[in-house]
Design a protein around this motif. Structure first.
Motif, PDB file in Angstrom:
ATOM      1  N   TYR A  79       0.832  -1.193   0.000  1.00 47.73           N
ATOM      2  CA  TYR A  79       0.000   0.000   0.000  1.00 47.73           C
ATOM      3  C   TYR A  79       0.870   1.246   0.000  1.00 47.73           C
ATOM      4  CZ  TYR A  79       0.703  -0.298   5.130  1.00 47.73           C
ATOM      5  OH  TYR A  79       1.238  -0.394   6.384  1.00 47.73           O
ATOM      6  N   VAL A  80       0.268   2.362  -0.365  1.00 48.95           N
ATOM      7  CA  VAL A  80       0.941   3.651  -0.295  1.00 48.95           C
ATOM      8  C   VAL A  80       0.164   4.541   0.661  1.00 48.95           C
ATOM      9  CG1 VAL A  80       1.846   3.448  -2.648  1.00 48.95           C
ATOM     10  CG2 VAL A  80      -0.284   4.682  -2.262  1.00 48.95           C
ATOM     11  N   ILE A  81       0.865   5.494   1.251  1.00 50.97           N
ATOM     12  CA  ILE A  81       0.253   6.447   2.177  1.00 50.97           C
ATOM     13  C   ILE A  81       0.504   7.847   1.636  1.00 50.97           C
ATOM     14  CG2 ILE A  81       0.205   7.328   4.541  1.00 50.97           C
ATOM     15  CD1 ILE A  81       1.291   4.627   5.455  1.00 50.97           C
ATOM     16  N   VAL A  82      -0.574   8.598   1.462  1.00 49.05           N
ATOM     17  CA  VAL A  82      -0.505   9.982   1.004  1.00 49.05           C
ATOM     18  C   VAL A  82      -1.252  10.831   2.013  1.00 49.05           C
ATOM     19  CG1 VAL A  82      -1.135  11.605  -0.827  1.00 49.05           C
ATOM     20  CG2 VAL A  82      -0.369   9.302  -1.412  1.00 49.05           C
ATOM     21  N   ASN A  83      -0.549  11.783   2.613  1.00 50.02           N
ATOM     22  CA  ASN A  83      -1.165  12.651   3.627  1.00 50.02           C
ATOM     23  C   ASN A  83      -1.868  11.835   4.714  1.00 50.02           C
ATOM     24  OD1 ASN A  83      -0.323  14.939   2.176  1.00 50.02           O
ATOM     25  ND2 ASN A  83      -2.176  14.887   0.919  1.00 50.02           N
ATOM     26  N   GLN A  84      -1.224  10.742   5.110  1.00 48.25           N
ATOM     27  CA  GLN A  84      -1.685   9.837   6.154  1.00 48.25           C
ATOM     28  C   GLN A  84      -2.942   9.053   5.777  1.00 48.25           C
ATOM     29  OE1 GLN A  84      -1.010  10.761  10.329  1.00 48.25           O
ATOM     30  NE2 GLN A  84      -0.414  12.841   9.751  1.00 48.25           N
ATOM     31  N   ASP A  85      -3.363   9.112   4.508  1.00 49.17           N
ATOM     32  CA  ASP A  85      -4.427   8.244   4.021  1.00 49.17           C
ATOM     33  C   ASP A  85      -3.791   7.024   3.353  1.00 49.17           C
ATOM     34  OD1 ASP A  85      -6.555   9.786   4.850  1.00 49.17           O
ATOM     35  OD2 ASP A  85      -6.608  10.964   3.007  1.00 49.17           O
ATOM     36  N   THR A  86      -4.332   5.855   3.617  1.00 49.72           N
ATOM     37  CA  THR A  86      -3.778   4.603   3.105  1.00 49.72           C
ATOM     38  C   THR A  86      -4.533   4.158   1.864  1.00 49.72           C
ATOM     39  OG1 THR A  86      -3.118   3.930   5.328  1.00 49.72           O
ATOM     40  CG2 THR A  86      -3.270   2.190   3.652  1.00 49.72           C
ATOM     41  N   PHE A  87      -3.783   3.774   0.832  1.00 53.16           N
ATOM     42  CA  PHE A  87      -4.367   3.328  -0.437  1.00 53.16           C
ATOM     43  C   PHE A  87      -3.770   1.971  -0.792  1.00 53.16           C
ATOM     44  CE2 PHE A  87      -4.277   7.943  -0.353  1.00 53.16           C
ATOM     45  CZ  PHE A  87      -5.589   8.274  -0.695  1.00 53.16           C
ATOM     46  N   ARG A  88      -4.630   0.971  -0.842  1.00 53.40           N
ATOM     47  CA  ARG A  88      -4.185  -0.376  -1.156  1.00 53.40           C
ATOM     48  C   ARG A  88      -3.795  -0.500  -2.626  1.00 53.40           C
ATOM     49  NH1 ARG A  88      -2.899  -3.582   3.208  1.00 53.40           N
ATOM     50  NH2 ARG A  88      -4.216  -2.911   4.952  1.00 53.40           N
ATOM     51  N   VAL A  89      -2.843  -1.377  -2.877  1.00 53.04           N
ATOM     52  CA  VAL A  89      -2.386  -1.662  -4.237  1.00 53.04           C
ATOM     53  C   VAL A  89      -2.820  -3.087  -4.585  1.00 53.04           C
ATOM     54  CG1 VAL A  89      -0.386  -1.796  -5.784  1.00 53.04           C
ATOM     55  CG2 VAL A  89      -0.398  -0.150  -3.890  1.00 53.04           C
ATOM     56  N   SER A  90      -3.257  -3.298  -5.807  1.00 53.12           N
ATOM     57  CA  SER A  90      -3.622  -4.648  -6.244  1.00 53.12           C
ATOM     58  C   SER A  90      -3.123  -4.859  -7.665  1.00 53.12           C
ATOM     59  CB  SER A  90      -5.137  -4.855  -6.172  1.00 53.12           C
ATOM     60  OG  SER A  90      -5.813  -3.882  -6.930  1.00 53.12           O
ATOM     61  N   VAL A  91      -3.302  -6.052  -8.164  1.00 53.07           N
ATOM     62  CA  VAL A  91      -2.787  -6.377  -9.498  1.00 53.07           C
ATOM     63  C   VAL A  91      -3.646  -5.700 -10.558  1.00 53.07           C
ATOM     64  CG1 VAL A  91      -4.147  -8.505  -9.731  1.00 53.07           C
ATOM     65  CG2 VAL A  91      -1.979  -8.263 -10.973  1.00 53.07           C
ATOM     66  N   GLU A  92      -3.037  -5.249 -11.623  1.00 53.61           N
ATOM     67  CA  GLU A  92      -3.738  -4.644 -12.755  1.00 53.61           C
ATOM     68  C   GLU A  92      -4.610  -5.688 -13.433  1.00 53.61           C
ATOM     69  OE1 GLU A  92      -4.789  -2.611 -16.393  1.00 53.61           O
ATOM     70  OE2 GLU A  92      -4.719  -2.203 -14.249  1.00 53.61           O
ATOM     71  N   THR A  96      -1.709  -9.042 -18.977  1.00 54.67           N
ATOM     72  CA  THR A  96      -1.772 -10.219 -19.845  1.00 54.67           C
ATOM     73  C   THR A  96      -0.655 -11.195 -19.476  1.00 54.67           C
ATOM     74  OG1 THR A  96      -0.504  -8.971 -21.511  1.00 54.67           O
ATOM     75  CG2 THR A  96      -2.885  -9.049 -21.761  1.00 54.67           C
ATOM     76  N   ALA A  97      -0.890 -12.459 -19.756  1.00 55.84           N
ATOM     77  CA  ALA A  97      -0.026 -13.520 -19.240  1.00 55.84           C
ATOM     78  C   ALA A  97       1.391 -13.479 -19.792  1.00 55.84           C
ATOM     79  CB  ALA A  97      -0.664 -14.877 -19.539  1.00 55.84           C
ATOM     80  N   ASN A  98       1.591 -12.889 -20.961  1.00 53.03           N
ATOM     81  CA  ASN A  98       2.916 -12.951 -21.582  1.00 53.03           C
ATOM     82  C   ASN A  98       3.803 -11.771 -21.215  1.00 53.03           C
ATOM     83  OD1 ASN A  98       1.455 -11.063 -22.958  1.00 53.03           O
ATOM     84  ND2 ASN A  98       2.022 -11.740 -25.017  1.00 53.03           N
ATOM     85  N   LEU A  99       3.393 -10.926 -20.271  1.00 50.26           N
ATOM     86  CA  LEU A  99       4.237  -9.804 -19.881  1.00 50.26           C
ATOM     87  C   LEU A  99       5.440 -10.298 -19.072  1.00 50.26           C
ATOM     88  CD1 LEU A  99       1.685  -7.044 -18.780  1.00 50.26           C
ATOM     89  CD2 LEU A  99       3.061  -7.091 -20.852  1.00 50.26           C
ATOM     90  N   PRO A 100       6.604  -9.634 -19.213  1.00 47.81           N
ATOM     91  CA  PRO A 100       7.785 -10.047 -18.447  1.00 47.81           C
ATOM     92  C   PRO A 100       7.784  -9.523 -17.018  1.00 47.81           C
ATOM     93  CG  PRO A 100       8.328  -8.205 -19.872  1.00 47.81           C
ATOM     94  CD  PRO A 100       6.901  -8.566 -20.183  1.00 47.81           C
ATOM     95  N   HIS A 101       6.693  -8.902 -16.581  1.00 43.43           N
ATOM     96  CA  HIS A 101       6.613  -8.337 -15.237  1.00 43.43           C
ATOM     97  C   HIS A 101       5.162  -8.375 -14.773  1.00 43.43           C
ATOM     98  CE1 HIS A 101       6.431  -5.018 -18.252  1.00 43.43           C
ATOM     99  NE2 HIS A 101       5.267  -4.840 -17.653  1.00 43.43           N
ATOM    100  N   SER A 102       4.960  -8.119 -13.494  1.00 43.00           N
ATOM    101  CA  SER A 102       3.619  -7.995 -12.935  1.00 43.00           C
ATOM    102  C   SER A 102       3.305  -6.515 -12.755  1.00 43.00           C
ATOM    103  CB  SER A 102       3.535  -8.715 -11.590  1.00 43.00           C
ATOM    104  OG  SER A 102       2.241  -8.594 -11.042  1.00 43.00           O
ATOM    105  N   LEU A 103       2.088  -6.118 -13.124  1.00 48.44           N
ATOM    106  CA  LEU A 103       1.665  -4.723 -13.042  1.00 48.44           C
ATOM    107  C   LEU A 103       0.711  -4.522 -11.886  1.00 48.44           C
ATOM    108  CD1 LEU A 103       0.836  -3.840 -16.771  1.00 48.44           C
ATOM    109  CD2 LEU A 103       2.612  -2.783 -15.388  1.00 48.44           C
ATOM    110  N   SER A 104       0.777  -3.338 -11.289  1.00 47.54           N
ATOM    111  CA  SER A 104      -0.217  -2.968 -10.285  1.00 47.54           C
ATOM    112  C   SER A 104      -1.353  -2.201 -10.942  1.00 47.54           C
ATOM    113  CB  SER A 104       0.420  -2.087  -9.205  1.00 47.54           C
ATOM    114  OG  SER A 104       0.547  -0.743  -9.667  1.00 47.54           O
ATOM    115  N   THR A 105      -2.420  -2.010 -10.185  1.00 48.52           N
ATOM    116  CA  THR A 105      -3.461  -1.096 -10.617  1.00 48.52           C
ATOM    117  C   THR A 105      -2.909   0.323 -10.716  1.00 48.52           C
ATOM    118  OG1 THR A 105      -4.049  -0.933  -8.286  1.00 48.52           O
ATOM    119  CG2 THR A 105      -5.442  -2.332  -9.651  1.00 48.52           C
ATOM    120  N   LEU A 106      -3.668   1.182 -11.388  1.00 48.66           N
ATOM    121  CA  LEU A 106      -3.356   2.607 -11.451  1.00 48.66           C
ATOM    122  C   LEU A 106      -3.993   3.285 -10.244  1.00 48.66           C
ATOM    123  CD1 LEU A 106      -2.157   4.964 -13.186  1.00 48.66           C
ATOM    124  CD2 LEU A 106      -4.467   5.235 -14.126  1.00 48.66           C
ATOM    125  N   LEU A 107      -3.190   4.002  -9.474  1.00 48.44           N
ATOM    126  CA  LEU A 107      -3.672   4.758  -8.319  1.00 48.44           C
ATOM    127  C   LEU A 107      -3.785   6.222  -8.724  1.00 48.44           C
ATOM    128  CD1 LEU A 107      -2.361   2.101  -7.151  1.00 48.44           C
ATOM    129  CD2 LEU A 107      -1.923   3.407  -5.068  1.00 48.44           C
TER     130      LEU A 107
END
Length: 430
Positions: A79-92, A96-107
């Protein structure tokens, strides 16, 4: 000497001091720029440890961010914290399965920020942080456009919307040869962005930057985007090419986009309930598009991602994803039914109707067909999309009489299928 401003400044300083000291108690993350920065987009590489908290300070303000990590990363505890508010991160959810990395959602945030705290959870070793600034250029205040999606819109014509050229003001334009596709499926999505956001134009602009600057797509992935207040945004733009935007192939459905049109509702509908206003806009889009293409909202067609894919379907019907969220997915059947009813009532030049009586019914209901048809049959469907079995008292080529006292009171869809067409009508069982 006027002591009031001085005292006020001291009080503000004392109020901010705990949060400043709290933030400064964590190590500052060492970040290295990996691409040439623009005023809209910056990308940094960093190395992190698991279950650690870092200060992240950017060289310029940003309105959204996304992370990349090693394939198979578990984002559940990040998660990230901005101005003491917490924002969870999850997978995008469009990973797609063939990417060489894992992506997070856009915050995304309504206002630009400059720094945040990152709690890594299971993230470790090398990560990439992408920052986007959708407000880097002077953006005109959006006009009040609520009247464009009012109830008196002409049904089954293309709904009023904010074009890409309007909402994209000041951002780089897409430049590519659009691919045209014959649409057989309308795919419903959610953006999985925060439900607290209120600047919907800003959200759309950030999604556009994420898709084009970071994911490397030629344009925003969706054909249309719908805000919780019902505002409709055009997604992919036709540009100067002689094509219609609803038939431009997008980038939204499991890497198999041909034959589909993507409609994305802004927000996270695993946690939020879609508003009636937003659902009404989605149904305007589906009614217009399906009537235009001559498609049956209740039908299925074959697609490479699903041999039995609904004409109106969710993203999860094609690949492993939570999109469009549990609460929006649960409403797909009512979207289909309402679309079918709207097309039958409002889209035909001379709509056929059938009569029902008595109203209110007295335990039996007689359905009179617009013209005799010995092959006709009827269904009663509840608002969850379940077809109910009701005893038929009598029937002939011109009418049916059915018993209704065995079903709970409430609203239902009565569907009559003849040899020529499918007719629907909402009924109330009292």
């Amino acid at each position: 000497m006027n002591r009031q401003p001085y005292i006020l400044t001291c009080l503000i300083g004392l109020w901010l001091l705990p949060s400043l000291l709290w933030a400064q108690s964590y190590p500052k993350l060492s970040i290295t720029e990996t691409k040439a920065a623009t005023k809209y987009y910056r990308q940094y590489a960093a190395s992190v440890e698991q279950e650690a908290t870092y200060q992240v300070q950017a060289a310029a303000s940003f309105t959204s961010l996304a992370f990349r990590a090693t394939p198979g990363t578990d984002w559940a505890d990040t998660y990230v914290i901005v101005n003491q508010d917490t924002f969870r991160v999850s997978v995008e959810e469009h990973e797609t399965a063939n990417l060489p990395h894992s992506l997070s959602t856009l915050l995304v945030w309504d206002q630009p920020i400059r720094e945040f705290l990152l709690y890594t959870g299971q993230l470790q070793d090398s990560i990439v942080i992408s920052l986007f600034n959708a407000q880097a250029s002077q953006v005109p205040q959006p006009a009040l456009r609520r009247e464009q999606t009012a109830e008196d819109d002409v049904r089954c014509e293309k709904p009023a919307l904010i074009t890409q050229e309007e909402w994209r003001t000041g951002l780089p334009a897409p430049s590519y040869q659009r691919a045209i596709t014959q649409v057989n499926h309308v795919i419903i999505h959610h953006s999985a962005t925060f439900n607290s956001l209120t600047d919907y134009e800003n959200v759309v602009r950030n999604i556009y930057l994420f898709h084009t600057q970071d994911r490397g797509w030629s344009d925003i992935g969706y054909n249309f985007l719908v805000a919780p207040d019902g505002t409709l945004f055009e997604g992919r733009s036709a540009g100067e090419q002689n094509v219609e935007s609803d038939n431009i192939r997008g980038a939204h459905f499991c890497g198999r986009n041909s034959g589909t049109m993507g409609v994305c509702l802004l927000g996270n509908y695993n946690t939020a309930i879609p508003t009636d206003t937003a659902l009404a806009t989605i149904e305007r889009v589906t009614s217009w598009k399906l009537d235009k293409e001559g498609l049956d909202p209740m039908a299925t067609n074959s697609h490479p991602a699903n041999n039995n894919l609904g004409v109106i379907a969710g993203h999860r019907n094609g690949c492993a994803t939570e999109c469009p969220g549990e609460n929006l997915y649960a409403r797909l059947e009512s979207i289909r039914l309402n679309t079918e009813e709207q097309i039958a009532k409002d889209c035909q030049e001379e709509p056929q109707v059938f009569n029902i009586y008595p109203v209110p019914n007295d335990g039996t209901l007689t359905v009179s067909l617009p013209q005799p048809d010995s092959t006709a049959y009827l269904d009663i469907i509840d608002l969850q999309g379940r077809t109910l079995s009701l005893p038929v008292v009598s029937e002939d080529a011109s009418q049916f009489t059915i018993q209704t006292q065995i079903i709970p009171t409430g609203s239902y869809i009565l569907r009559v299928t003849t040899s020529q067409e499918v007719l629907t009508r909402k009924i109330l069982i009292e």
